[in-house]
Design an enzyme around this catalytic site. Sequence first.
Site, PDB file in Angstrom:
ATOM      1  N   ASP A  27      -4.364  -1.399  -6.826  1.00  0.00           N
ATOM      2  CA  ASP A  27      -4.326  -1.303  -5.362  1.00  0.00           C
ATOM      3  C   ASP A  27      -3.069  -0.594  -4.845  1.00  0.00           C
ATOM      4  O   ASP A  27      -2.010  -0.629  -5.491  1.00  0.00           O
ATOM      5  CB  ASP A  27      -4.416  -2.699  -4.745  1.00  0.00           C
ATOM      6  CG  ASP A  27      -5.815  -3.293  -4.870  1.00  0.00           C
ATOM      7  OD1 ASP A  27      -6.757  -2.526  -5.120  1.00  0.00           O
ATOM      8  OD2 ASP A  27      -5.953  -4.524  -4.736  1.00  0.00           O
TER       9      ASP A  27
ATOM     10  N   GLU B 252       1.781  -5.352  -4.536  1.00  0.00           N
ATOM     11  CA  GLU B 252       1.171  -6.163  -5.582  1.00  0.00           C
ATOM     12  C   GLU B 252       0.422  -5.279  -6.585  1.00  0.00           C
ATOM     13  O   GLU B 252       0.450  -5.523  -7.790  1.00  0.00           O
ATOM     14  CB  GLU B 252       0.218  -7.183  -4.952  1.00  0.00           C
ATOM     15  CG  GLU B 252       0.001  -8.438  -5.761  1.00  0.00           C
ATOM     16  CD  GLU B 252       1.230  -9.327  -5.833  1.00  0.00           C
ATOM     17  OE1 GLU B 252       1.282 -10.165  -6.740  1.00  0.00           O
ATOM     18  OE2 GLU B 252       2.143  -9.166  -4.988  1.00  0.00           O
TER      19      GLU B 252
ATOM     20  N   TYR C 144      -8.448  -0.152   2.351  1.00  0.00           N
ATOM     21  CA  TYR C 144      -7.716  -1.289   1.800  1.00  0.00           C
ATOM     22  C   TYR C 144      -7.348  -2.279   2.893  1.00  0.00           C
ATOM     23  O   TYR C 144      -6.943  -1.888   3.994  1.00  0.00           O
ATOM     24  CB  TYR C 144      -6.448  -0.812   1.087  1.00  0.00           C
ATOM     25  CG  TYR C 144      -5.822  -1.875   0.230  1.00  0.00           C
ATOM     26  CD1 TYR C 144      -6.559  -2.488  -0.776  1.00  0.00           C
ATOM     27  CD2 TYR C 144      -4.513  -2.283   0.439  1.00  0.00           C
ATOM     28  CE1 TYR C 144      -5.991  -3.475  -1.562  1.00  0.00           C
ATOM     29  CE2 TYR C 144      -3.943  -3.262  -0.352  1.00  0.00           C
ATOM     30  CZ  TYR C 144      -4.690  -3.860  -1.351  1.00  0.00           C
ATOM     31  OH  TYR C 144      -4.133  -4.842  -2.126  1.00  0.00           O
TER      32      TYR C 144
ATOM     33  N   HIS D 190      -0.492   2.210   4.387  1.00  0.00           N
ATOM     34  CA  HIS D 190      -0.138   2.492   5.779  1.00  0.00           C
ATOM     35  C   HIS D 190      -1.315   2.554   6.736  1.00  0.00           C
ATOM     36  O   HIS D 190      -1.164   2.306   7.914  1.00  0.00           O
ATOM     37  CB  HIS D 190       0.644   3.808   5.866  1.00  0.00           C
ATOM     38  CG  HIS D 190       1.960   3.758   5.169  1.00  0.00           C
ATOM     39  ND1 HIS D 190       3.027   3.043   5.645  1.00  0.00           N
ATOM     40  CD2 HIS D 190       2.371   4.306   4.008  1.00  0.00           C
ATOM     41  CE1 HIS D 190       4.059   3.164   4.814  1.00  0.00           C
ATOM     42  NE2 HIS D 190       3.675   3.921   3.815  1.00  0.00           N
TER      43      HIS D 190
ATOM     44  N   ASP E 116      -0.633  -1.125  -2.831  1.00  0.00           N
ATOM     45  CA  ASP E 116       0.435  -1.873  -2.163  1.00  0.00           C
ATOM     46  C   ASP E 116       1.407  -2.396  -3.212  1.00  0.00           C
ATOM     47  O   ASP E 116       1.309  -2.067  -4.396  1.00  0.00           O
ATOM     48  CB  ASP E 116      -0.141  -3.014  -1.316  1.00  0.00           C
ATOM     49  CG  ASP E 116      -0.905  -4.037  -2.151  1.00  0.00           C
ATOM     50  OD1 ASP E 116      -1.051  -3.836  -3.373  1.00  0.00           O
ATOM     51  OD2 ASP E 116      -1.351  -5.055  -1.573  1.00  0.00           O
TER      52      ASP E 116
ATOM     53  N   GLU F 163      -8.158  -3.466 -11.052  1.00  0.00           N
ATOM     54  CA  GLU F 163      -8.026  -4.929 -11.114  1.00  0.00           C
ATOM     55  C   GLU F 163      -9.339  -5.656 -11.411  1.00  0.00           C
ATOM     56  O   GLU F 163      -9.359  -6.618 -12.163  1.00  0.00           O
ATOM     57  CB  GLU F 163      -7.486  -5.492  -9.786  1.00  0.00           C
ATOM     58  CG  GLU F 163      -6.087  -5.068  -9.439  1.00  0.00           C
ATOM     59  CD  GLU F 163      -6.075  -3.869  -8.540  1.00  0.00           C
ATOM     60  OE1 GLU F 163      -5.107  -3.708  -7.796  1.00  0.00           O
ATOM     61  OE2 GLU F 163      -7.034  -3.069  -8.563  1.00  0.00           O
TER      62      GLU F 163
ATOM     63  N   ARG G 240      -5.142  -4.982   2.938  1.00  0.00           N
ATOM     64  CA  ARG G 240      -3.821  -5.622   3.088  1.00  0.00           C
ATOM     65  C   ARG G 240      -2.841  -4.581   3.601  1.00  0.00           C
ATOM     66  O   ARG G 240      -2.270  -3.813   2.844  1.00  0.00           O
ATOM     67  CB  ARG G 240      -3.353  -6.211   1.754  1.00  0.00           C
ATOM     68  CG  ARG G 240      -4.195  -7.396   1.306  1.00  0.00           C
ATOM     69  CD  ARG G 240      -3.622  -8.080   0.078  1.00  0.00           C
ATOM     70  NE  ARG G 240      -4.450  -9.208  -0.309  1.00  0.00           N
ATOM     71  CZ  ARG G 240      -5.484  -9.141  -1.154  1.00  0.00           C
ATOM     72  NH1 ARG G 240      -5.789  -7.975  -1.708  1.00  0.00           N
ATOM     73  NH2 ARG G 240      -6.187 -10.206  -1.454  1.00  0.00           N
TER      74      ARG G 240
END
Length: 879
Positions: free
Chosen positions: A80, A84, A294, A341, A82, A7, A296
């Site tokens: 990433d 998103e 990470y 997780h 997740d 990203e 989030r």
Amino acid sequence: MPVVVVESPAKAKTINKYLGDDYTVLASFGHVRDLPPKDGSVDPDADFDMKWEVASDSRKHLKAIRDALASDDALILATDPDREGEAISWHLLEALAPALKKGKPVSRVTFNAITKNAVTEAMANPREIDRDLVDAYLARRALDYLVGFNLSPVLWRKLPGAKSAGRVQSVTLRLIVEREMEIEAFKPREYWSVHARLATPSGDEYDATLVSLAGDKLERFDIPTAEKARLALSAIDARDLTVSSVTSKPASRNPWPPFMTSTLQQEASRKLGLGARACMSTAQRLYEAGLITYMRTDGIDMAPEAVMSARDAIKAKFGANYLPKSPRMYKNKAKNAQEAHECIRPTDMSLSPDKLRISEKDQRALYDLIWKRTIASQMEAARMERTTVEIGSQDGQVGLRATGQVMVFDGFLAVYDQGRDDDEDEDGNRLPVIREGEPAKKIAAFAAEDGVLVDDHRTAAARQHFTQPPPRYTEATLVKRMEELGIGRPSTYASIVTTIQDRDYVRKDKNRLIPEDKGRLVTAFLVKYFPRYVSYDFTANMETELDDISSGNRAYREVLRRFWRDFTEALSGTSDLRIGEVLEAIDDALAPHLYPPREDGGDPRECPLCHQGRLNLKTARSGGAFIGCSRYPECRFTRPLSAPDGDEAVGDRVLGDDDGQAISLKNGRFGPYVQRGEATDDIPKPPRASIPKGWDANSVDLEQALKLLALPRAIGNHPEDGELVEAGIGRYGPYVKHGKKYANLPDVDEVFTIGMNRAVEVLAAKPTRGRAAAAAPLKELGDHPDGGAISVMNGRYGPYVKWEKVNATLPRDLEPADVTLEKALELIAAKAAKSPKKGAKKAAAKPAAKKASAKKATAKKPAAKKTTAKKTAKKDTPE
């Protein structure tokens, strides 16, 4: 050579360091496609077909990736880990599909931390894009679009001044509004507590609290008045007291689990003063630098190798006695943990904050918080000894209790102790803290046996208390409440809290969130006409369904069909609503706030000017609403929805008479003002003057009103050119004026007293317009890669980063002193992307600009551009 896409440039730089020259690592700069902000981007009639559009500033990034793919043999999507991140990979694959040659391999890799081991292992274990996560993203995006682009126009039409509504944003706003209504409706209750300062036979003093009186155990409200408190004090003073029992019990405190997104935001708010958005932005930079995992996630478990690394760090730094016999395991309470997780933790447990080399203050502080919480989570429990001393009279009429606590072993508290959102109990009283050290030791040590007589040398006192309303939400407590209710998810908390502030529905004052009148109106409207869609249970159940999609247990189009069927029915029910009907309903709903009880017990809706009409909610032509008299236009009384700062609303009244004309104090849409005379056919707008900021409108008298109406005030002729010098109060505050030159005054009252010498001094200090000296930078940062100095400046609307003609405003949570060159370049790039004419390709376009200017001198005047046939109104992008 494979092409790896991530990203951000910072993440690309870190990964490139680990992969080496065998890979080409490029950044997509976030999402490359989005739904166009216009009607029809999601088509329910075509089974929720979604029309995507490549963002203008993403085209160059996609081109760079396409160019690399022309010569490289594989595409690796490493966004990433997740939902998103999965969506960004899917968008990239869809956008790059035409450039991908048949048979060219495409793979997806994820890593929870940007470390060499994690990246290398991920590259060795590629997978395909997770379609379930993509479907969960599509469902959320479609729902947010459908709610925003269908509910917001209803607000615009039926509630003038409202900006937008969102699926989760509106429910979060309701939380804040309802908390404020609880506070306003709260009735304080008085109660008293009684304490005694006692002494042991050896003279050591300690505090005890009255816990029983007349043989009965005391509850909180059992001493409701000062009179009963005095009786309790008399009962203590009239009796001999002895120690009836001394008990000591061991106690322990276990550490808190490692951070997940919500708890990190809460602690960052409590301890560092970082808002949700600032916290996540800072954590993002730590993650991209490879320092933390990470950020989030709603997982609190830790990878086994990380647990062992933490235990090694604890043993090395604190000793083996701070290490529990077996690793601590934490169970995630979330029903369906966010797609990443693991907890938020340092990637290298041995890298303590004192060894970290980071220049940015917020990053250092946040890393310190994460490292301490992670290390503490694997440490031994803290052990205490708590002693309770019961003291009473022989007749059993009086009972007191003293408590003390001694720390036996500090355990994890040697590293970390969690903060509190409020150091008060539910009644607003300071929470009692059991102090450690000498006082506690004295209580624990004295009176080894029961029956020791308490020395008569003692003092007793009573303390008055009042129950307090629940505290307003902070960003931290709001996120905590959202998590408890199941509203929103880790990746959305920060954006939701930010959105309701950006929409001016909520303001932040001393870190507390306070609803604006606009936010109250929107909430009252939605609760009245769309109760299901601002219901906490409905929103939480919808989040659960969306989580079910991500785990493959639901089909996303079926969820959308069911939602849309009911939602369109609710929308159609508002089509025939009239604005007057809406205002009447909202007026009733907000009546306790808009018309609080009067001290004299009179009707709070009675017009204070004519005493005949009733006050009710009205709309202004410019949008928004105000309170006015029902007898308008015969009675022109108006006031804002809320009196500023909680002051009493100003009522219209006559202050006196001047030369046969009434001088009145009135209240308008823009606040209180004074007026000379009344409107007539000949003078439709009589002279008026606003009450200056800082003046108490209710205290304004005739003399002050006449002074205001006489402005601007002539000071005299300027000694140099003889031109008149005046003083007055304008849009931007008090000023002095000489010709076309204005200079601000620091104090309103000076307008009425300033003389010529002072006026000339103030005017001389103000540079002449057009020849003002350049303001000194607050901070010099260095040079831009394309040339030109970058500095932090102070502007009329706050500090900003300046590079040539690009001015990028600093975020509210970033202090000028903390701005780094890296952060400045990021802000400049973001600003230039929004206004490419000002900066994006400025350096490269300089030669072309010179040629263009040369042609312009000889060229014909160009024809005017054709007016566009249809202008698209700028709308707030819905959530």
